[in-house]
Design a protein around this motif. Structure first.
Motif, PDB file in Angstrom:
ATOM      1  N   LEU A 168      -3.431   3.635  -2.471  1.00 58.68           N
ATOM      2  CA  LEU A 168      -3.908   2.785  -3.258  1.00 58.68           C
ATOM      3  C   LEU A 168      -2.735   1.543  -3.102  1.00 58.68           C
ATOM      4  O   LEU A 168      -2.083   1.667  -2.212  1.00 58.68           O
ATOM      5  CB  LEU A 168      -3.675   3.097  -4.635  1.00 58.68           C
ATOM      6  CG  LEU A 168      -5.061   4.665  -4.696  1.00 58.68           C
ATOM      7  CD1 LEU A 168      -4.539   4.673  -6.253  1.00 58.68           C
ATOM      8  CD2 LEU A 168      -6.268   4.015  -4.934  1.00 58.68           C
ATOM      9  N   SER A 169      -3.645   0.625  -3.230  1.00 61.09           N
ATOM     10  CA  SER A 169      -3.097  -0.711  -3.401  1.00 61.09           C
ATOM     11  C   SER A 169      -2.524  -1.673  -4.332  1.00 61.09           C
ATOM     12  O   SER A 169      -3.051  -1.273  -5.756  1.00 61.09           O
ATOM     13  CB  SER A 169      -3.554  -1.822  -2.295  1.00 61.09           C
ATOM     14  OG  SER A 169      -4.893  -2.047  -2.263  1.00 61.09           O
ATOM     15  N   PHE A 170      -1.504  -2.261  -4.281  1.00 62.84           N
ATOM     16  CA  PHE A 170      -1.062  -3.140  -5.407  1.00 62.84           C
ATOM     17  C   PHE A 170      -0.621  -4.615  -5.273  1.00 62.84           C
ATOM     18  O   PHE A 170      -0.030  -4.996  -4.406  1.00 62.84           O
ATOM     19  CB  PHE A 170      -0.118  -2.127  -6.745  1.00 62.84           C
ATOM     20  CG  PHE A 170       1.220  -2.847  -6.511  1.00 62.84           C
ATOM     21  CD1 PHE A 170       2.451  -4.012  -6.637  1.00 62.84           C
ATOM     22  CD2 PHE A 170       2.114  -1.814  -5.004  1.00 62.84           C
ATOM     23  CE1 PHE A 170       3.442  -3.551  -6.289  1.00 62.84           C
ATOM     24  CE2 PHE A 170       3.124  -2.071  -5.470  1.00 62.84           C
ATOM     25  CZ  PHE A 170       4.050  -2.705  -5.783  1.00 62.84           C
ATOM     26  N   LEU A 171      -0.949  -5.749  -5.917  1.00 57.94           N
ATOM     27  CA  LEU A 171      -0.704  -7.098  -5.874  1.00 57.94           C
ATOM     28  C   LEU A 171       0.688  -7.537  -6.210  1.00 57.94           C
ATOM     29  O   LEU A 171      -0.402  -7.199  -7.969  1.00 57.94           O
ATOM     30  CB  LEU A 171      -1.994  -8.459  -5.878  1.00 57.94           C
ATOM     31  CG  LEU A 171      -2.500  -7.732  -4.252  1.00 57.94           C
ATOM     32  CD1 LEU A 171      -3.643  -8.645  -4.394  1.00 57.94           C
ATOM     33  CD2 LEU A 171      -2.093  -8.238  -2.825  1.00 57.94           C
ATOM     34  N   SER A 172       1.407  -8.322  -6.585  1.00 58.92           N
ATOM     35  CA  SER A 172       2.280  -8.900  -7.336  1.00 58.92           C
ATOM     36  C   SER A 172       3.342  -9.552  -6.972  1.00 58.92           C
ATOM     37  O   SER A 172       3.971  -9.433  -5.009  1.00 58.92           O
ATOM     38  CB  SER A 172       3.121  -7.614  -8.388  1.00 58.92           C
ATOM     39  OG  SER A 172       3.864  -8.594  -9.143  1.00 58.92           O
ATOM     40  N   VAL A 218       0.746  -1.278   0.146  1.00 63.47           N
ATOM     41  CA  VAL A 218       0.355   0.116  -0.098  1.00 63.47           C
ATOM     42  C   VAL A 218       1.155   0.911   0.354  1.00 63.47           C
ATOM     43  O   VAL A 218       2.019   1.153   0.641  1.00 63.47           O
ATOM     44  CB  VAL A 218      -0.868   0.146   0.945  1.00 63.47           C
ATOM     45  CG1 VAL A 218      -1.882   1.852   1.179  1.00 63.47           C
ATOM     46  CG2 VAL A 218      -1.600  -1.513   1.278  1.00 63.47           C
ATOM     47  N   VAL A 219       1.182   2.438  -0.909  1.00 63.51           N
ATOM     48  CA  VAL A 219       1.349   3.342  -1.033  1.00 63.51           C
ATOM     49  C   VAL A 219       0.671   4.674  -1.277  1.00 63.51           C
ATOM     50  O   VAL A 219      -0.407   4.519  -2.155  1.00 63.51           O
ATOM     51  CB  VAL A 219       2.297   3.325  -2.223  1.00 63.51           C
ATOM     52  CG1 VAL A 219       3.192   4.198  -2.515  1.00 63.51           C
ATOM     53  CG2 VAL A 219       3.238   2.359  -1.836  1.00 63.51           C
ATOM     54  N   THR A 220       1.491   5.698  -0.542  1.00 66.04           N
ATOM     55  CA  THR A 220       0.433   6.625  -0.516  1.00 66.04           C
ATOM     56  C   THR A 220       0.714   7.913  -1.518  1.00 66.04           C
ATOM     57  O   THR A 220       2.641   7.948  -2.198  1.00 66.04           O
ATOM     58  CB  THR A 220       0.490   7.353   0.454  1.00 66.04           C
ATOM     59  OG1 THR A 220      -0.075   6.657   1.135  1.00 66.04           O
ATOM     60  CG2 THR A 220      -0.585   8.825   0.612  1.00 66.04           C
ATOM     61  N   LYS A 221       0.283   8.819  -2.145  1.00 62.62           N
ATOM     62  CA  LYS A 221       0.640   9.850  -3.458  1.00 62.62           C
ATOM     63  C   LYS A 221      -0.013  11.128  -2.255  1.00 62.62           C
ATOM     64  O   LYS A 221      -1.029  10.822  -2.824  1.00 62.62           O
ATOM     65  CB  LYS A 221       0.050  10.321  -4.135  1.00 62.62           C
ATOM     66  CG  LYS A 221       0.653  10.891  -5.328  1.00 62.62           C
ATOM     67  CD  LYS A 221      -0.016  10.994  -6.870  1.00 62.62           C
ATOM     68  CE  LYS A 221       0.742  11.119  -7.694  1.00 62.62           C
ATOM     69  NZ  LYS A 221       0.753  11.128  -9.280  1.00 62.62           N
ATOM     70  N   LYS A 222       1.123  11.655  -1.932  1.00 61.70           N
ATOM     71  CA  LYS A 222       0.465  12.753  -0.818  1.00 61.70           C
ATOM     72  C   LYS A 222      -0.044  14.047  -1.633  1.00 61.70           C
ATOM     73  O   LYS A 222      -1.165  14.921  -1.313  1.00 61.70           O
ATOM     74  CB  LYS A 222       1.905  13.473   0.077  1.00 61.70           C
ATOM     75  CG  LYS A 222       2.353  12.781   1.080  1.00 61.70           C
ATOM     76  CD  LYS A 222       3.375  12.710   2.074  1.00 61.70           C
ATOM     77  CE  LYS A 222       4.149  12.523   2.906  1.00 61.70           C
ATOM     78  NZ  LYS A 222       5.204  13.150   3.406  1.00 61.70           N
TER      79      LYS A 222
END
Length: 382
Positions: free
Chosen positions: A157-161, A147-151
């Protein structure tokens, strides 16, 4: 049940296991050590990592914040590309590990790394990654999620890999010794709700998944009730392992999963800076009450098998009350109080963010529409 399951992360668990890094990372690798605010230099973890990497070529990148931002992480991506780094070592909690997963994937992509979070770019390769866990909570050290934020836009948002799942993870409970009580509580509640998101859905007759989930919940409840002894080796080790098992993928295979509490909670964190675990504890009780009819069977099962309650007409309602009481016993609030002066505006803002992220229906039944989210927020915001 229909599923395919694999967890390739090699776990080194126990005291003094940080030394295992020396063999876990190929000796000819160019390593970037990634960490947060510098607490690892105060608790001895940094020195142990440096000693283990004494035979390797390595450099470091610090400053990964809680709820890691793409603005910070892209600086590390530039370092990886410029210096041809071919192995990452994340040293920290879930935020550092999640951020390192983003760095690993974005370093193999020539476009804007945020494309990974919005689904514009599918990850097909990544820099190999290892982890040294210092704060048990997310299970990120042995799963494929980040999960990463765009300040700049207040997006989380999150991603799976599978490409960013750590090759190995060191879980040394001694790394927890200097953690503040607040972070320990956050980790415990985070792990608890991870289990709930995979368990409190609908009956599937998955005996292993249900039984394991209930065992984890009972363990976490015991640790919460015994929080006064959080400074013992046994307490630390058990929280670290329970938090890992809560989200390493096993209890979620072949069963319905929810994750609506997380999706709504992420917006509270992005907009108002609420701790991740706090956002979950704020949303979950109200969400469970809103969705009680479709979750009644599993709530009753949890009431009996985790809290030891007797069957009754209001067992599901009692179970939700017991969950909320558990949070309160750890001084974890279940309503948001700091969202500005206007509750209606705050709710509209959260709904707007969910809509902009195309999260129009949530939950295991896709029954949590934006109208239901509004009802949930009416209860969750004080």
């Amino acid at each position: 049940m229909q599923f395919s399951y694999s967890n390739p992360t090699n776990i080194y668990f126990g005291q003094s296991q940080i030394a295992a890094i020396a063999q876990a990372i190929p000796i000819d690798s160019k390593v970037l050590v990634i960490y947060g605010g510098g607490s690892i230099k105060k608790n001895g973890v940094y020195d142990q990592v440096a000693s283990a990497l004494s035979g390797h070529q390595w450099q470091e990148f610090s400053g990964v914040e809680p709820n890691p931002s793409v603005e910070t992480l892209d600086k590390a991506v530039d370092i990886v590309k410029k210096n041809k780094v071919d192995y990452l070592l994340a040293v920290g909690g879930g935020s550092v590990i999640d951020g390192s997963k983003y760095i690993a994937a974005a370093s193999h992509y020539e476009g804007d790394g945020w494309d990974i979070l919005i689904g514009k770019h599918q990850v097909t390769s990544a820099v190999p990654l290892g982890a040294v866990l210092t704060l048990p909570a997310t299970g990120s050290e042995s799963n494929k999620a980040a999960v990463v934020t765009k300040k700049s836009t207040q997006d989380k948002l999150s991603f799976l890999s599978s490409y960013v799942q750590p090759k190995f993870a060191v879980l040394d409970p001694d790394a927890m010794k200097t953690l503040p009580q607040r972070q320990l509580v956050n980790g415990l509640i985070d792990a608890w709700i991870h289990v709930c998101e995979q368990y409190l859905t609908k009956p599937t007759n998955a005996m292993v998944q249900d039984g394991f989930a209930e065992a984890l919940l009972k363990n976490l409840k015991t640790l919460g009730n015994d929080f006064d002894h959080h400074d013992s080796d046994t307490w630390r080790a058990n929280l670290m392992w329970n938090a890992n098992q809560a989200l390493n993928g096993l209890i979620g295979v072949g069963v319905a999963q929810d994750w609506a509490t997380h999706m709504i909670g992420h917006e509270l964190t992005a907009l108002y800076g609420v701790d991740h675990a706090h956002s979950l504890a704020i949303i979950q009780p109200s969400l469970l009450r809103n969705q009680i009819e479709c979750k009644r069977a599993k709530l009753e099962q949890m009431g009996k098998n985790v809290f030891g309650l007797q069957q009754s007409a209001d067992l599901a309602e009692q179970t939700i009350n017991y969950i909320e009481d558990f949070y309160h016993s750890l001084n974890m609030p279940t309503q948001l109080t700091e969202y500005g002066d206007n509750k209606a505006v705050a709710i509209d803002t959260i709904l707007h963010q969910l809509k902009s992220h195309n999260m129009l229906t949530l939950g295991e039944n896709q029954s949590i529409t934006l109208i239901e989210v509004e009802h949930i927020l009416q209860q969750a915001l004080a």
